[in-house]
Design an enzyme around this catalytic site. Structure first.
Site, mmCIF file in Angstrom:
data_model
loop_
_atom_site.group_PDB
_atom_site.id
_atom_site.type_symbol
_atom_site.label_atom_id
_atom_site.label_comp_id
_atom_site.label_asym_id
_atom_site.label_seq_id
_atom_site.Cartn_x
_atom_site.Cartn_y
_atom_site.Cartn_z
ATOM 1 N N GLU A 80 -7.029 5.325 7.405
ATOM 2 C CA GLU A 80 -6.649 6.707 7.067
ATOM 3 C C GLU A 80 -7.791 7.407 6.337
ATOM 4 O O GLU A 80 -8.015 8.607 6.518
ATOM 5 C CB GLU A 80 -5.353 6.708 6.237
ATOM 6 C CG GLU A 80 -4.150 6.444 7.143
ATOM 7 C CD GLU A 80 -2.920 5.884 6.437
ATOM 8 O OE1 GLU A 80 -2.906 5.812 5.201
ATOM 9 O OE2 GLU A 80 -1.972 5.501 7.155
ATOM 10 N N GLY A 98 2.666 -0.922 4.403
ATOM 11 C CA GLY A 98 2.726 0.469 3.976
ATOM 12 C C GLY A 98 4.167 0.915 3.780
ATOM 13 O O GLY A 98 4.789 0.656 2.745
ATOM 14 N N GLY A 99 4.728 1.563 4.799
ATOM 15 C CA GLY A 99 6.060 2.169 4.715
ATOM 16 C C GLY A 99 7.127 1.258 4.110
ATOM 17 O O GLY A 99 7.884 1.683 3.229
ATOM 18 N N SER A 128 2.836 -1.534 10.612
ATOM 19 C CA SER A 128 4.264 -1.545 10.957
ATOM 20 C C SER A 128 4.946 -2.884 10.688
ATOM 21 O O SER A 128 5.831 -3.303 11.454
ATOM 22 C CB SER A 128 4.473 -1.112 12.417
ATOM 23 O OG SER A 128 4.054 0.228 12.583
ATOM 24 N N ASN A 171 0.867 -1.186 0.000
ATOM 25 C CA ASN A 171 0.000 0.000 0.000
ATOM 26 C C ASN A 171 0.901 1.233 0.000
ATOM 27 O O ASN A 171 1.449 1.611 1.032
ATOM 28 C CB ASN A 171 -0.894 -0.035 1.251
ATOM 29 C CG ASN A 171 -1.760 1.207 1.363
ATOM 30 O OD1 ASN A 171 -1.879 1.980 0.418
ATOM 31 N ND2 ASN A 171 -2.361 1.404 2.536
ATOM 32 N N TRP A 172 1.046 1.833 -1.169
ATOM 33 C CA TRP A 172 1.979 2.960 -1.294
ATOM 34 C C TRP A 172 1.420 4.274 -0.753
ATOM 35 O O TRP A 172 2.153 5.271 -0.668
ATOM 36 C CB TRP A 172 2.380 3.139 -2.768
ATOM 37 C CG TRP A 172 3.315 2.082 -3.265
ATOM 38 C CD1 TRP A 172 3.840 1.042 -2.552
ATOM 39 C CD2 TRP A 172 3.844 1.975 -4.589
ATOM 40 N NE1 TRP A 172 4.661 0.297 -3.356
ATOM 41 C CE2 TRP A 172 4.682 0.833 -4.611
ATOM 42 C CE3 TRP A 172 3.681 2.712 -5.769
ATOM 43 C CZ2 TRP A 172 5.363 0.432 -5.762
ATOM 44 C CZ3 TRP A 172 4.365 2.305 -6.904
ATOM 45 C CH2 TRP A 172 5.194 1.179 -6.903
ATOM 46 N N LYS A 173 0.113 4.314 -0.470
ATOM 47 C CA LYS A 173 -0.494 5.567 0.031
ATOM 48 C C LYS A 173 -0.167 6.702 -0.954
ATOM 49 O O LYS A 173 -0.150 6.458 -2.149
ATOM 50 C CB LYS A 173 -0.041 5.843 1.457
ATOM 51 C CG LYS A 173 -0.214 4.584 2.330
ATOM 52 C CD LYS A 173 -0.017 4.816 3.795
ATOM 53 C CE LYS A 173 -0.193 3.493 4.540
ATOM 54 N NZ LYS A 173 -0.241 3.635 5.972
ATOM 55 N N GLY A 206 1.831 2.746 10.835
ATOM 56 C CA GLY A 206 2.798 3.841 10.678
ATOM 57 C C GLY A 206 3.451 4.284 11.965
ATOM 58 O O GLY A 206 4.084 5.341 12.006
ATOM 59 N N GLU A 259 -6.039 -4.365 10.700
ATOM 60 C CA GLU A 259 -5.026 -3.328 10.899
ATOM 61 C C GLU A 259 -5.397 -2.489 12.123
ATOM 62 O O GLU A 259 -6.144 -1.505 12.002
ATOM 63 C CB GLU A 259 -4.982 -2.396 9.686
ATOM 64 C CG GLU A 259 -4.574 -3.064 8.410
ATOM 65 C CD GLU A 259 -3.915 -2.064 7.462
ATOM 66 O OE1 GLU A 259 -2.739 -2.267 7.134
ATOM 67 O OE2 GLU A 259 -4.558 -1.075 7.081
ATOM 68 N N HIS A 268 -9.763 1.804 4.427
ATOM 69 C CA HIS A 268 -8.517 1.990 5.194
ATOM 70 C C HIS A 268 -8.755 3.019 6.303
ATOM 71 O O HIS A 268 -9.459 4.010 6.098
ATOM 72 C CB HIS A 268 -7.393 2.447 4.262
ATOM 73 C CG HIS A 268 -6.053 2.365 4.912
ATOM 74 N ND1 HIS A 268 -5.626 3.301 5.822
ATOM 75 C CD2 HIS A 268 -5.062 1.443 4.815
ATOM 76 C CE1 HIS A 268 -4.429 2.955 6.256
ATOM 77 N NE2 HIS A 268 -4.055 1.837 5.650
HETATM 78 P P1 PGA Z 1 2.450 0.732 7.693
HETATM 79 O O1 PGA Z 1 1.020 0.890 6.979
HETATM 80 O O2 PGA Z 1 3.009 -0.609 7.227
HETATM 81 O O3 PGA Z 1 3.257 1.873 7.227
HETATM 82 O O4 PGA Z 1 2.193 0.718 9.162
HETATM 83 C C1 PGA Z 1 0.161 -0.186 6.820
HETATM 84 C C2 PGA Z 1 -1.124 0.277 6.186
HETATM 85 O O5 PGA Z 1 -1.586 1.370 6.502
HETATM 86 O O6 PGA Z 1 -1.704 -0.400 5.340
#
Ligand code: PGA
Length: 245
Positions: A95, A226-227, A205, A8-10, A170, A164, A93
């Site tokens: 976010e 994500g990251g 994370s 997930n590159w956001k 994050g 999640e 998600h």
């Molecule tokens: P993260 O994000 O790995 O940076 O914690 C995961 C996500 O939001 O899908």
């Protein structure tokens, strides 16, 4: 069952050339990993830059709008996404729920639209820190209420669910594999009652350092990353770990 990894590159990276390069590098890892399914979910604006780089990895969208085409400023519909051979769509998600006020009702419409369109929904659910502080039972009650609302009207279908916990996204503080596995088992029982076949992932994370604990857990079907999915070396290590499990 093959493990599933979703990148997930956001809202990253900053330019289409970089997105294409990153996709090519991850595609190399995906091509070597015969026992792992890999999905890359770039921002909408980079779908066309990333698509040509993928043969083994599949393309995912980070969201999807439930209507077809029409007067919906700023939205990208399931119908448009199909032209990019988008195989997966991340929906709900945390976010989006937090930053743009996406409700369970909207999430439900998106899930139903994805299923109609033949795009595999990746439903994201998970409790906040405040809820978690009240204990595991409270977290399970919250997750169950999200499942009920987000999956209203969904029976006997296939989808992906990503557990999640919001406090793990994050933050560099992941859940433990045992606790995530326990919640995932709870989610699996809920879905079984509806005859929903699901791959259930953990997200929050996940890094090359801690991935093994989640990916070796037999109750966890993969990870939403994500990251760490923005660092090609690190993500390719995670792919290798998933593949050798
Ligand atoms: P993260 O994000 O790995 O940076 O914690 C995961 C996500 O939001 O899908």
């Amino acid at each position: 069952m093959k493990k599933l990894l979703i990148a997930n590159w956001k809202a990253n990276p900053d330019a289409p050339g970089r997105a294409a390069r990153l996709a090519k590098q991850i595609e190399r890892g995906a091509a070597r990993a015969k026992k792992t399914d890999v999905v890359i979910a770039p921002p909408f604006v980079f779908l066309s830059a990333v698509a040509p780089a993928l043969r083994h990895a599949k393309l995912g969208a980070q969201d999807l709008f439930w209507e077809d085409t029409g007067p919906y400023t700023g939205e990208v519909s399931w119908h448009q996404l199909r032209h990019f051979r988008t195989a997966y769509a991340i929906i709900g998600h945390s976010e989006r729920r937090r930053l743009v006020g996406e409700t369970d009702g909207m999430v439900n419409k998106k899930i139903l639209a994805a299923l109609r369109a033949g795009i595999m929904p990746v439903l994201c659910i998970g409790e906040s820190k405040e809820t978690r502080r009240k204990g595991v039972a409270a977290a399970k009650r919250f997750v169950e209420s999200q499942l009920k609302k987000d999956l209203a009207g969904v029976h006997a279908r296939s989808l992906v669910v990503a557990y999640e916990p919001i406090w793990a996204i994050g933050t560099g503080i992941p859940d433990s594999p045992a606790s995530a596995g326990d919640m995932i088992e709870f989610i699996r029982r809920f879905l079984a009652k509806r005859r929903i076949a699901a791959r259930i992932l953990y997200g929050g994370s996940v890094t090359a350092e801690n991935a093994r604990g989640f990916l070796d857990h037999k109750g966890i079907d993969g990870a939403l990353v994500g990251g760490a999915s923005l660092k090609e070396k690190e993500f390719n290590i995670i792919i290798t770990i998933a593949n050798h499990g």
